[in-house]
Design a protein around this motif. Sequence first.
Motif, PDB file in Angstrom:
ATOM      1  N   GLY A 158    -119.317 -35.034   8.938  1.00  0.00           N
ATOM      2  CA  GLY A 158    -118.708 -34.117   8.083  1.00  0.00           C
ATOM      3  C   GLY A 158    -118.463 -34.763   6.525  1.00  0.00           C
ATOM      4  N   VAL A 159    -118.244 -35.811   6.346  1.00  0.00           N
ATOM      5  CA  VAL A 159    -118.001 -36.517   5.266  1.00  0.00           C
ATOM      6  C   VAL A 159    -119.347 -36.849   4.438  1.00  0.00           C
ATOM      7  N   THR A 160    -120.521 -36.938   5.388  1.00  0.00           N
ATOM      8  CA  THR A 160    -121.740 -37.088   4.781  1.00  0.00           C
ATOM      9  C   THR A 160    -122.116 -35.723   4.314  1.00  0.00           C
ATOM     10  N   TYR A 161    -121.776 -34.597   5.097  1.00  0.00           N
ATOM     11  CA  TYR A 161    -122.461 -33.159   4.666  1.00  0.00           C
ATOM     12  C   TYR A 161    -121.698 -33.005   3.552  1.00  0.00           C
ATOM     13  N   TYR A 162    -120.298 -33.180   3.421  1.00  0.00           N
ATOM     14  CA  TYR A 162    -119.382 -32.697   2.229  1.00  0.00           C
ATOM     15  C   TYR A 162    -119.999 -33.385   0.893  1.00  0.00           C
ATOM     16  N   ALA A 163    -120.532 -34.908   0.919  1.00  0.00           N
ATOM     17  CA  ALA A 163    -121.116 -35.406  -0.270  1.00  0.00           C
ATOM     18  C   ALA A 163    -122.588 -34.996  -0.445  1.00  0.00           C
ATOM     19  N   VAL A 164    -123.447 -34.901   0.527  1.00  0.00           N
ATOM     20  CA  VAL A 164    -124.715 -34.521   0.089  1.00  0.00           C
ATOM     21  C   VAL A 164    -124.720 -32.968  -0.202  1.00  0.00           C
ATOM     22  N   VAL A 165    -124.279 -32.144   0.573  1.00  0.00           N
ATOM     23  CA  VAL A 165    -124.400 -30.569   0.339  1.00  0.00           C
ATOM     24  C   VAL A 165    -123.450 -30.185  -0.671  1.00  0.00           C
ATOM     25  N   VAL A 166    -122.249 -30.373  -0.312  1.00  0.00           N
ATOM     26  CA  VAL A 166    -121.341 -29.500  -1.008  1.00  0.00           C
ATOM     27  C   VAL A 166    -121.105 -30.086  -2.597  1.00  0.00           C
ATOM     28  N   THR A 167    -121.217 -31.504  -2.487  1.00  0.00           N
ATOM     29  CA  THR A 167    -120.952 -32.050  -4.035  1.00  0.00           C
ATOM     30  C   THR A 167    -121.845 -32.296  -4.739  1.00  0.00           C
ATOM     31  N   ASN A 168    -123.639 -32.471  -4.322  1.00  0.00           N
ATOM     32  CA  ASN A 168    -124.288 -33.075  -5.031  1.00  0.00           C
ATOM     33  C   ASN A 168    -125.642 -31.974  -4.968  1.00  0.00           C
ATOM     34  N   TYR A 169    -126.228 -31.799  -3.994  1.00  0.00           N
ATOM     35  CA  TYR A 169    -127.532 -31.202  -3.897  1.00  0.00           C
ATOM     36  C   TYR A 169    -127.397 -29.686  -3.595  1.00  0.00           C
ATOM     37  N   GLY A 170    -126.189 -29.376  -3.043  1.00  0.00           N
ATOM     38  CA  GLY A 170    -125.854 -27.645  -2.948  1.00  0.00           C
ATOM     39  C   GLY A 170    -125.897 -27.221  -4.535  1.00  0.00           C
ATOM     40  N   PRO A 171    -125.040 -27.841  -5.420  1.00  0.00           N
ATOM     41  CA  PRO A 171    -124.990 -27.168  -6.839  1.00  0.00           C
ATOM     42  C   PRO A 171    -126.184 -27.590  -7.644  1.00  0.00           C
ATOM     43  N   VAL A 219    -129.149 -27.286  -6.287  1.00  0.00           N
ATOM     44  CA  VAL A 219    -130.030 -26.044  -6.053  1.00  0.00           C
ATOM     45  C   VAL A 219    -129.969 -24.745  -6.936  1.00  0.00           C
ATOM     46  N   LEU A 220    -128.589 -24.480  -7.143  1.00  0.00           N
ATOM     47  CA  LEU A 220    -128.030 -23.358  -7.696  1.00  0.00           C
ATOM     48  C   LEU A 220    -127.995 -23.415  -9.130  1.00  0.00           C
ATOM     49  N   ASN A 221    -127.787 -24.696  -9.715  1.00  0.00           N
ATOM     50  CA  ASN A 221    -127.606 -24.807 -11.215  1.00  0.00           C
ATOM     51  C   ASN A 221    -128.818 -25.511 -11.832  1.00  0.00           C
ATOM     52  N   ALA A 222    -129.445 -26.462 -11.305  1.00  0.00           N
ATOM     53  CA  ALA A 222    -130.256 -27.302 -11.939  1.00  0.00           C
ATOM     54  C   ALA A 222    -131.770 -26.496 -12.535  1.00  0.00           C
ATOM     55  N   GLY A 223    -132.193 -25.608 -11.914  1.00  0.00           N
ATOM     56  CA  GLY A 223    -133.248 -24.628 -12.261  1.00  0.00           C
ATOM     57  C   GLY A 223    -134.704 -25.394 -12.030  1.00  0.00           C
ATOM     58  N   GLY A 224    -135.826 -24.900 -12.192  1.00  0.00           N
ATOM     59  CA  GLY A 224    -137.108 -25.422 -12.094  1.00  0.00           C
ATOM     60  C   GLY A 224    -137.380 -26.203 -10.931  1.00  0.00           C
ATOM     61  N   LEU A 225    -138.012 -27.347 -11.279  1.00  0.00           N
ATOM     62  CA  LEU A 225    -138.728 -28.398 -10.645  1.00  0.00           C
ATOM     63  C   LEU A 225    -137.320 -29.172  -9.704  1.00  0.00           C
ATOM     64  N   GLU A 226    -136.679 -29.573 -10.455  1.00  0.00           N
ATOM     65  CA  GLU A 226    -135.190 -30.025  -9.982  1.00  0.00           C
ATOM     66  C   GLU A 226    -134.680 -29.301  -8.582  1.00  0.00           C
ATOM     67  N   SER A 227    -134.389 -27.925  -8.821  1.00  0.00           N
ATOM     68  CA  SER A 227    -133.869 -27.066  -7.871  1.00  0.00           C
ATOM     69  C   SER A 227    -134.615 -27.214  -6.651  1.00  0.00           C
ATOM     70  N   LEU A 228    -136.068 -27.176  -6.922  1.00  0.00           N
ATOM     71  CA  LEU A 228    -137.078 -27.151  -5.701  1.00  0.00           C
ATOM     72  C   LEU A 228    -137.031 -28.559  -4.768  1.00  0.00           C
ATOM     73  N   CYS A 229    -136.771 -29.626  -5.699  1.00  0.00           N
ATOM     74  CA  CYS A 229    -136.695 -30.852  -4.917  1.00  0.00           C
ATOM     75  C   CYS A 229    -135.312 -31.064  -4.225  1.00  0.00           C
ATOM     76  N   ALA A 230    -134.315 -30.356  -4.722  1.00  0.00           N
ATOM     77  CA  ALA A 230    -133.043 -30.506  -3.963  1.00  0.00           C
ATOM     78  C   ALA A 230    -132.918 -29.473  -2.807  1.00  0.00           C
ATOM     79  N   LEU A 231    -133.685 -28.572  -2.921  1.00  0.00           N
ATOM     80  CA  LEU A 231    -133.952 -27.516  -1.944  1.00  0.00           C
ATOM     81  C   LEU A 231    -134.771 -28.481  -0.803  1.00  0.00           C
ATOM     82  N   ALA A 232    -135.624 -28.880  -1.073  1.00  0.00           N
ATOM     83  CA  ALA A 232    -136.554 -29.518  -0.016  1.00  0.00           C
ATOM     84  C   ALA A 232    -135.833 -30.791   0.581  1.00  0.00           C
TER      85      ALA A 232
END
Length: 317
Positions: A35-48, A50-63
Motif C-alpha cells: 500500500g505504501v509503495t502504491y501510494y508513493a509510485v501511483v498517487v504521489t509521483n507517476y499518476g500526476p 501522466v495527467l499533468n506532464a504532457g508529451g513524451l513524459e506522460s507517455l513514459c509515466a504511463l508505460a
Amino acid sequence: MQRSETVMAWNVFRFCTSLRGLGSVMILIVLGIVGVTYYAVVVTNYGPAVLNAGGLESLCALAALLLFHLLLVMLLWSYFSVVLTDPGSVPPNWKPTVDEERGEEAPLNGLEFGNQSLSFQQSVNLADSGSPRIRYCRKCNQLKPPRCHHCSVCGRCILKMDHHCVWVVNCVGALNYKFFLLFLFYTFLETTLVTLLLLRNFITFFSDAEIPGTPGTLATTFLTFVLNLAFALSVLGFLIMHISLVAGNTTTIEAYEKKTTPKWKYDLGRKKNFEQVFGTDKRYWFIPAYSEEDLRKTPALQGLDYPTKADFSAQEF
C-alpha cells in the motif's frame, strides 16, 4: 539430565507453534508495504505525471505505471497462491507401494503391514533398517514418503518440505514451491522497478533543488525507495539460492543432506529438475498454476513419488 532435555525440546516446540499467531500480522505487513509503495509510485509521483506532464513524459509515466501494475498483479497472485495453497500433507494411512528394503517391485502385502499401519515399534525398526525411503515420524505417528519432513510450526509432516516461511504464513513444500519461487521472482522485479522509478526523487532529496510535494509525500517517497531497495537486494540473494536448489533438485533442508551424499540420487539434470517444479507446459511457467496434463503426467508435482537416477538408468535398458 534427560528430564531437562525433554523440557527444553518441549519449550522449543511450543515456541515454534506460537509462530502461527503471526499469520494475520505478517499478511497485514506485506499488504501495508504494498500500500505504501502504491501510494508513493501511483498517487504521489507517476499518476500526476501522466495527467499533468504532457508529451513524451506522460507517455513514459504511463508505460511505467502499466508495467508496475502488471508486476503487482503477478506478485499478489503468486503471494496469495503460496499463502492459500496447502504445501502437501501425507495422505491418511499412506503406505509405500514398493519394498525397497528387499529390492522387490511387488507391493508390500497385508501380513507385512497389518490392517491399517505398522505398530509403532515395527515402524521404527523399519525406518532404522537402512531403507532409503521408508521412514517414520514419531511426532505424527505415521510413515513418511520420500523427501517428506516434519514441520514443528505446522505440527505435521510436509511433502518435500523446503522451509516454513513467516512471510507467507505457510510451509513451502511440494504443492506450492513453484508459487513461492514466482513470488520471489516478481517481488524482485517489482522492487527493482520501484527503486529505479524513485531513484531520481531520492537523488533530488539530497540536492539543493526545490522538491515539489508536502513533507508527508516526500517522507513516503523516501521510505518507499529505501524499503524497495532493501527488499530487492535481499530477495535477489534468496532467488539465486533457490535457482541453484532447483537446478540440483534439492530443497533447503536437503541441501545439508546433499553435502554428505557423494551422488544426489534425485539430480536428473537441469531440464528434468526444472520440470519437476514448473512442469513441462511453457505457457504455465510464469503463472502460479499447472496444466491438467502436467499434473497427470508428472508425479513429482503431487509430492509423493520422485524418480531417481536409478529409475532412468533402468529405463535405458
